[in-house]
Design a protein around this motif. Structure first.
Motif, PDB file in Angstrom:
ATOM      1  N   SER A   7      -7.831 -36.008  16.540  1.00 18.14           N
ATOM      2  CA  SER A   7      -8.890 -36.734  15.834  1.00 18.14           C
ATOM      3  C   SER A   7     -10.209 -35.984  15.968  1.00 18.14           C
ATOM      4  N   ARG A   8     -11.037 -36.083  14.945  1.00 17.18           N
ATOM      5  CA  ARG A   8     -12.342 -35.442  14.971  1.00 17.18           C
ATOM      6  C   ARG A   8     -13.370 -36.356  14.315  1.00 17.18           C
ATOM      7  N   PRO A   9     -14.600 -36.356  14.814  1.00 19.25           N
ATOM      8  CA  PRO A   9     -15.620 -37.264  14.271  1.00 19.25           C
ATOM      9  C   PRO A   9     -16.127 -36.799  12.914  1.00 19.25           C
ATOM     10  N   PRO A  10     -16.546 -37.752  12.078  1.00 20.79           N
ATOM     11  CA  PRO A  10     -17.106 -37.389  10.772  1.00 20.79           C
ATOM     12  C   PRO A  10     -18.471 -36.735  10.921  1.00 20.79           C
ATOM     13  N   ALA A  11     -18.808 -35.901   9.953  1.00 19.12           N
ATOM     14  CA  ALA A  11     -20.084 -35.187   9.978  1.00 19.12           C
ATOM     15  C   ALA A  11     -21.226 -36.118   9.585  1.00 19.12           C
ATOM     16  N   LEU A  58     -14.112 -38.032  28.877  1.00 21.73           N
ATOM     17  CA  LEU A  58     -14.620 -36.918  28.071  1.00 21.73           C
ATOM     18  C   LEU A  58     -13.492 -36.246  27.281  1.00 21.73           C
ATOM     19  N   HIS A  59     -12.901 -37.019  26.407  1.00 22.62           N
ATOM     20  CA  HIS A  59     -11.841 -36.583  25.501  1.00 22.62           C
ATOM     21  C   HIS A  59     -12.417 -35.566  24.502  1.00 22.62           C
ATOM     22  N   PRO A  60     -11.595 -34.652  23.960  1.00 22.53           N
ATOM     23  CA  PRO A  60     -12.114 -33.664  23.001  1.00 22.53           C
ATOM     24  C   PRO A  60     -12.894 -34.270  21.835  1.00 22.53           C
ATOM     25  N   PHE A  61     -12.520 -35.479  21.400  1.00 26.99           N
ATOM     26  CA  PHE A  61     -13.244 -36.137  20.311  1.00 26.99           C
ATOM     27  C   PHE A  61     -14.729 -36.250  20.637  1.00 26.99           C
ATOM     28  N   TYR A  62     -15.051 -36.559  21.893  1.00 21.96           N
ATOM     29  CA  TYR A  62     -16.443 -36.826  22.255  1.00 21.96           C
ATOM     30  C   TYR A  62     -17.233 -35.544  22.507  1.00 21.96           C
ATOM     31  N   ARG A  63     -16.560 -34.484  22.896  1.00 22.96           N
ATOM     32  CA  ARG A  63     -17.248 -33.194  22.931  1.00 22.96           C
ATOM     33  C   ARG A  63     -17.650 -32.789  21.513  1.00 22.96           C
ATOM     34  N   ASP A  64     -16.727 -32.968  20.566  1.00 20.39           N
ATOM     35  CA  ASP A  64     -17.051 -32.663  19.172  1.00 20.39           C
ATOM     36  C   ASP A  64     -18.143 -33.587  18.639  1.00 20.39           C
ATOM     37  N   LEU A  65     -18.110 -34.847  19.062  1.00 20.43           N
ATOM     38  CA  LEU A  65     -19.125 -35.783  18.588  1.00 20.43           C
ATOM     39  C   LEU A  65     -20.513 -35.393  19.093  1.00 20.43           C
ATOM     40  N   ALA A  66     -20.597 -34.874  20.319  1.00 18.74           N
ATOM     41  CA  ALA A  66     -21.889 -34.397  20.823  1.00 18.74           C
ATOM     42  C   ALA A  66     -22.444 -33.313  19.900  1.00 18.74           C
ATOM     43  N   VAL A  67     -21.579 -32.430  19.429  1.00 19.09           N
ATOM     44  CA  VAL A  67     -22.012 -31.380  18.505  1.00 19.09           C
ATOM     45  C   VAL A  67     -22.464 -31.990  17.181  1.00 19.09           C
ATOM     46  N   ASP A 216     -13.587 -41.795  12.194  1.00 20.50           N
ATOM     47  CA  ASP A 216     -12.691 -40.657  12.404  1.00 20.50           C
ATOM     48  C   ASP A 216     -12.474 -40.016  11.042  1.00 20.50           C
ATOM     49  N   ARG A 217     -12.748 -38.724  10.933  1.00 18.66           N
ATOM     50  CA  ARG A 217     -12.679 -38.114   9.608  1.00 18.66           C
ATOM     51  C   ARG A 217     -11.251 -38.007   9.078  1.00 18.66           C
ATOM     52  N   SER A 218     -10.236 -38.236   9.936  1.00 20.78           N
ATOM     53  CA  SER A 218      -8.860 -38.233   9.440  1.00 20.78           C
ATOM     54  C   SER A 218      -8.522 -39.523   8.696  1.00 20.78           C
ATOM     55  N   TYR A 219      -9.396 -40.550   8.818  1.00 22.90           N
ATOM     56  CA  TYR A 219      -9.196 -41.801   8.092  1.00 22.90           C
ATOM     57  C   TYR A 219      -9.947 -41.705   6.763  1.00 22.90           C
ATOM     58  N   GLY A 220      -9.335 -41.029   5.791  1.00 22.30           N
ATOM     59  CA  GLY A 220     -10.019 -40.777   4.535  1.00 22.30           C
ATOM     60  C   GLY A 220     -10.486 -42.032   3.829  1.00 22.30           C
ATOM     61  N   ALA A 225     -17.391 -45.854   4.960  1.00 23.73           N
ATOM     62  CA  ALA A 225     -17.859 -46.625   6.116  1.00 23.73           C
ATOM     63  C   ALA A 225     -18.452 -45.702   7.171  1.00 23.73           C
ATOM     64  N   CYS A 226     -17.830 -44.546   7.376  1.00 24.88           N
ATOM     65  CA  CYS A 226     -18.348 -43.590   8.361  1.00 24.88           C
ATOM     66  C   CYS A 226     -19.735 -43.102   7.970  1.00 24.88           C
ATOM     67  N   GLN A 227     -19.926 -42.793   6.691  1.00 27.37           N
ATOM     68  CA  GLN A 227     -21.238 -42.332   6.254  1.00 27.37           C
ATOM     69  C   GLN A 227     -22.279 -43.438   6.362  1.00 27.37           C
TER      70      GLN A 227
END
Length: 244
Positions: A7-11, A58-67, A216-220, A225-227
């Motif tokens: 999973s990866r966070p939306p931009a 500190l799952h990888p999702f949240y490291r990416d979310l910090a970015v 989650d950007r995988s939930y197209g 809602a993410c935006q």
């Protein structure tokens, strides 16, 4: 658990350059040393974020979310909860997170959040942003004040916190999925009634039909809602950029 390993966070709506991002170690006032991930924007917006993850730390999702938050202009630190009971290894799908979740204390979480807040406080007002267990912890930390300008939570699991006993604390933003069953509408109604009683400013938005972990950007199907959630975060932090 909230997010799979891939999973990866939306931009955010507007993406700027990120100056740096790296894993760091912080030390709380009680001497606890814990993992964190820091991301620095090339052009700071004058507001800062401490990310409170779900039950896996500190799952990888949240490291990416910090970015992602750094792309939006926020100096950001995502924290791990388990410095008192776990080693510094990866918080991946093999990590036995519930063994460590069951040993967490309100005092320990507060101390760790405070350490991250103080690390950022010379950069501008600090907001917590949390998810699931971290969502409710974000509301708790801000409702208690703790030097925060506000607390934002996605689909917070209310069973992890006690309602505030006094207030007003800092303002709260509650972002909920309409199909989420982790906390019931009745539980949220009671929680918000308590916030009203103690005078804590709060606003809620429910994304009808959205499940737990929709950010989650995988939930197209939940991209809109993410935006919208990103826009609400940006607006909330801009309006409340004064520490309490």
């Amino acid at each position: 658990m909230c997010h799979s390993t891939d999973s990866r966070p939306p931009a955010p709506p507007v993406q700027g350059e990120v100056a740096s991002h790296e894993q760091i170690e912080l030390t709380a006032a009680d001497g606890n040393r814990f993992l964190a991930y820091r991301a620095e924007p090339a052009e700071p917006n004058g507001r800062c974020v401490v990310i409170l993850p779900d039950v896996r730390g500190l799952h990888p999702f949240y490291r990416d979310l910090a970015v992602r938050f750094a792309e939006a202009g926020f100096p950001t630190i995502a924290i791990d909860y388990f410095g008192r009971t776990a080693d510094g290894g990866e918080r991946d799908d093999d990590f036995d997170f519930m063994t460590h979740v069951n040993q967490l204390t309100p005092e320990g979480i507060r101390a760790d959040v405070r350490a991250a807040t103080e690390e950022l406080s010379d950069r501008g007002p600090v907001f917590t942003v949390g998810f699931c267990m971290g969502g409710s912890q974000s509301w708790r930390q801000a409702a208690e004040g703790n030097g925060l300008a506000g607390g934002i939570g996605f689909y917070g699991a209310l069973r992890f916190i006690d309602p505030p006993q006094d207030g007003p604390g800092a303002p709260l933003l509650l972002l909920r999925g309409g199909a989420d069953t982790v906390s019931t509408p009745e539980e949220f109604e009671a929680y918000e009634a308590t916030l009203d009683r103690v005078g804590t400013e709060h606003e809620t938005h429910v994304y009808e039909g959205a499940p737990h972990s929709f950010f989650d950007r995988s939930y197209g199907e939940w991209a809109e809602a993410c935006q919208d959630a990103w826009k609400r975060i940006l607006s909330f932090t801009e309006r409340h950029a004064q520490p309490r």
